[in-house]
Design an enzyme around this catalytic site. Structure first.
Site, PDB file in Angstrom:
ATOM      1  CE1 TYR A   1       3.961  -4.086  12.211  1.00  0.00           C
ATOM      2  CE2 TYR A   1       2.696  -2.726  13.739  1.00  0.00           C
ATOM      3  CZ  TYR A   1       3.346  -2.885  12.521  1.00  0.00           C
ATOM      4  OH  TYR A   1       3.370  -1.839  11.633  1.00  0.00           O
TER       5      TYR A   1
ATOM      6  CG  PHE B   1      -1.566   1.233   1.613  1.00  0.00           C
ATOM      7  CD1 PHE B   1      -2.167   2.061   0.671  1.00  0.00           C
ATOM      8  CD2 PHE B   1      -1.565   1.637   2.946  1.00  0.00           C
ATOM      9  CE1 PHE B   1      -2.747   3.277   1.046  1.00  0.00           C
ATOM     10  CE2 PHE B   1      -2.144   2.836   3.326  1.00  0.00           C
ATOM     11  CZ  PHE B   1      -2.726   3.666   2.372  1.00  0.00           C
TER      12      PHE B   1
HETATM   13  N1  LIG Z   1      -0.396   1.178   6.618  1.00  0.00           N
HETATM   14  C1  LIG Z   1      -0.308   1.657   7.851  1.00  0.00           C
HETATM   15  O1  LIG Z   1      -1.264   2.275   8.362  1.00  0.00           O
HETATM   16  C2  LIG Z   1       0.959   1.472   8.655  1.00  0.00           C
HETATM   17  C3  LIG Z   1       0.953   1.899  10.009  1.00  0.00           C
HETATM   18  C4  LIG Z   1       2.109   1.736  10.757  1.00  0.00           C
HETATM   19  C5  LIG Z   1       3.244   1.185  10.188  1.00  0.00           C
HETATM   20  N2  LIG Z   1       3.221   0.765   8.884  1.00  0.00           N
HETATM   21  C6  LIG Z   1       4.448   0.187   8.334  1.00  0.00           C
HETATM   22  O2  LIG Z   1       4.673   0.750   7.048  1.00  0.00           O
HETATM   23  C7  LIG Z   1       5.229  -0.241   6.176  1.00  0.00           C
HETATM   24  C8  LIG Z   1       4.385  -0.361   4.911  1.00  0.00           C
HETATM   25  O3  LIG Z   1       3.065  -0.725   5.279  1.00  0.00           O
HETATM   26  P1  LIG Z   1       1.923  -1.036   4.210  1.00  0.00           P
HETATM   27  O4  LIG Z   1       0.638  -0.634   4.821  1.00  0.00           O
HETATM   28  O5  LIG Z   1       2.314  -0.495   2.885  1.00  0.00           O
HETATM   29  O6  LIG Z   1       1.966  -2.619   4.207  1.00  0.00           O
HETATM   30  P2  LIG Z   1       1.704  -3.655   3.011  1.00  0.00           P
HETATM   31  O7  LIG Z   1       1.500  -4.988   3.640  1.00  0.00           O
HETATM   32  O8  LIG Z   1       0.680  -3.128   2.084  1.00  0.00           O
HETATM   33  O9  LIG Z   1       3.124  -3.651   2.295  1.00  0.00           O
HETATM   34  C9  LIG Z   1       4.239  -4.347   2.789  1.00  0.00           C
HETATM   35  C10 LIG Z   1       4.907  -5.023   1.621  1.00  0.00           C
HETATM   36  O10 LIG Z   1       6.048  -5.749   2.110  1.00  0.00           O
HETATM   37  C11 LIG Z   1       6.132  -6.946   1.370  1.00  0.00           C
HETATM   38  N3  LIG Z   1       6.893  -7.926   2.163  1.00  0.00           N
HETATM   39  C12 LIG Z   1       6.514  -8.534   3.307  1.00  0.00           C
HETATM   40  N4  LIG Z   1       7.463  -9.387   3.719  1.00  0.00           N
HETATM   41  C13 LIG Z   1       8.486  -9.297   2.814  1.00  0.00           C
HETATM   42  C14 LIG Z   1       9.738  -9.931   2.691  1.00  0.00           C
HETATM   43  N5  LIG Z   1      10.148 -10.837   3.596  1.00  0.00           N
HETATM   44  N6  LIG Z   1      10.526  -9.611   1.639  1.00  0.00           N
HETATM   45  C15 LIG Z   1      10.116  -8.699   0.713  1.00  0.00           C
HETATM   46  N7  LIG Z   1       8.925  -8.071   0.762  1.00  0.00           N
HETATM   47  C16 LIG Z   1       8.119  -8.373   1.807  1.00  0.00           C
HETATM   48  C17 LIG Z   1       4.704  -7.391   1.167  1.00  0.00           C
HETATM   49  O11 LIG Z   1       4.546  -8.296   0.092  1.00  0.00           O
HETATM   50  C18 LIG Z   1       4.006  -6.045   0.917  1.00  0.00           C
HETATM   51  O12 LIG Z   1       3.933  -5.739  -0.461  1.00  0.00           O
HETATM   52  C19 LIG Z   1       5.332  -1.515   6.989  1.00  0.00           C
HETATM   53  O13 LIG Z   1       6.631  -1.614   7.516  1.00  0.00           O
HETATM   54  C20 LIG Z   1       4.333  -1.308   8.118  1.00  0.00           C
HETATM   55  O14 LIG Z   1       4.670  -2.051   9.271  1.00  0.00           O
HETATM   56  C21 LIG Z   1       2.094   0.898   8.114  1.00  0.00           C
END
Ligand SMILES: NC(=O)c1ccc[n+]([C@@H]2O[C@H](COP(=O)([O-])OP(=O)(O)OC[C@H]3O[C@@H](n4cnc5c(N)ncnc54)[C@H](O)[C@@H]3O)[C@@H](O)[C@H]2O)c1
Length: 305
Positions: free
Chosen positions: A137, A11
């Site tokens: 987490y 995302f």
């Molecule tokens: N979306 C939110 O509201 C939010 C809030 C707090 C923190 N975050 C952090 O922001 C970051 C992005 O979040 P997001 O919402 O885009 O999440 P998301 O799940 O949409 O994207 C994460 C991506 O990482 C990839 N991924 C997972 N494990 C992997 C691996 N071992 N090797 C390679 N790729 C891998 C997944 O396929 C996915 O495309 C994350 O670190 C998340 O913890 C997001």
């Protein structure tokens, strides 16, 4: 300027890639597609399907100026179900990314932490100093932070940690078993079904639109004041799940009673960001909740429902 994004098919990563390409940056992306979707990687990204835990990622960092490390296992309930995999991806994977960046002498690494690090705090709005993780987490994100601290001391790369609150917008992951509330509500209502609300719906979250987050991403790679710092990335306002449901129902003009389900494990009562540090740099969240939701609904209508 060459930028590498891990988690580019997710995302935030795919929205960031769009923004950087539009600004003329050259973008390389890594994702193992565990949760991400290949089709949503923007055209123009030099994409590599790899796992961040593999040393095969090292050569991809050669010649890269800045890294955004976003790949993670990030659904709290999924992480509660598998602490070992959570640590493996979010801690070992993160160290592998930091190491790749160090070896390639990358100038700057912007990495994702989370508001989950404040789970045990009852100070609202919550400042960056208030670290009290509870879930697996959150523990994995705090561990990443300590590795960043250590790398900062022993390599020349600069680091910025971003504690995202609830980011929303187009491409929010709606495919998970338990999708984020906003996409879950919109999709179910558009399909004529009643969405679930876990617990009473009185849990409050600080929601921030993805374009505002991207403005801050750009600030991190252009403003040296962000070097070595950690920032809350939220709006500084919060809404209960029930309030969000009400606003979405009004915007869609669809009114259905939700289905109440038992509380989810590991979910905190309130999040509210103290954004003094980030706004002190001149950044301001600009998109209000109704405007953001309207944009998100329009995207879901075009692409999902
Ligand atoms: N979306 C939110 O509201 C939010 C809030 C707090 C923190 N975050 C952090 O922001 C970051 C992005 O979040 P997001 O919402 O885009 O999440 P998301 O799940 O949409 O994207 C994460 C991506 O990482 C990839 N991924 C997972 N494990 C992997 C691996 N071992 N090797 C390679 N790729 C891998 C997944 O396929 C996915 O495309 C994350 O670190 C998340 O913890 C997001």
């Amino acid at each position: 300027m060459k930028i590498l994004i891990t988690g580019v098919a997710g995302f935030i990563g795919s929205n960031l890639a769009d923004c950087l390409i539009e600004k003329g940056y050259s973008v390389k992306g890594i994702d193992n597609l565990a949760y991400g979707v290949k089709e949503q990687i923007p055209e123009g990204v030099d994409f590599h399907q790899l796992d961040i835990r593999s040393k095969k990622i090292y050569p991809l960092f050669e010649g890269v100026d800045h890294v955004f490390h976003l790949a993670a296992k990030n659904c709290i309930s999924d992480c509660q179900a598998d602490a070992v995999e959570t640590a493996d991806i979010n801690v070992t994977g993160t160290v592998c990314v930091f190491e790749a960046a160090r070896r390639a002498a990358v100038k700057k690494i912007v990495y994702a932490e989370s508001s989950a690090v404040y789970e045990g705090s009852d100070l609202f709005p919550t400042p960056e100093s208030e670290i009290k993780p509870e879930s697996f987490y959150a523990a994995s994100k705090v561990a990443s932070m300590y590795f960043a601290e250590a790398y900062k001391k022993f390599c020349d790369s600069r680091f910025t940690g971003l504690r995202y609150f609830n980011v929303y917008g187009p491409r929010q992951d709606y495919r998970r078993t338990i999708p984020p509330v906003m996409s879950a509500f919109v999709i179910k209502l558009l399909k004529g079904r009643s969405p679930p609300i876990y617990g009473t719906g009185e849990k409050k979250r600080d929601f921030i639109y993805v374009d505002d987050v991207n403005d801050f991403h750009l600030q991190c790679i252009t403003d040296a004041r962000t070097d070595g710092k950690v920032y809350n990335v939220g709006s500084g306002k919060n809404y209960s799940v029930n309030e969000i449901y009400q606003i979405i129902s009004e915007l869609l003009g669809i009114h259905k009673p939700p289905i109440h389900k038992p509380e989810l494990a590991g979910e905190t009562e309130v999040t509210l960001a103290d954004i003094t540090e980030a706004t002190g740099l001149g950044w301001q969240p600009k998109v209000d909740i109704r405007e953001g939701l309207q944009k998100m609904i329009a995207w879901i209508k075009r692409n999902v429902a």
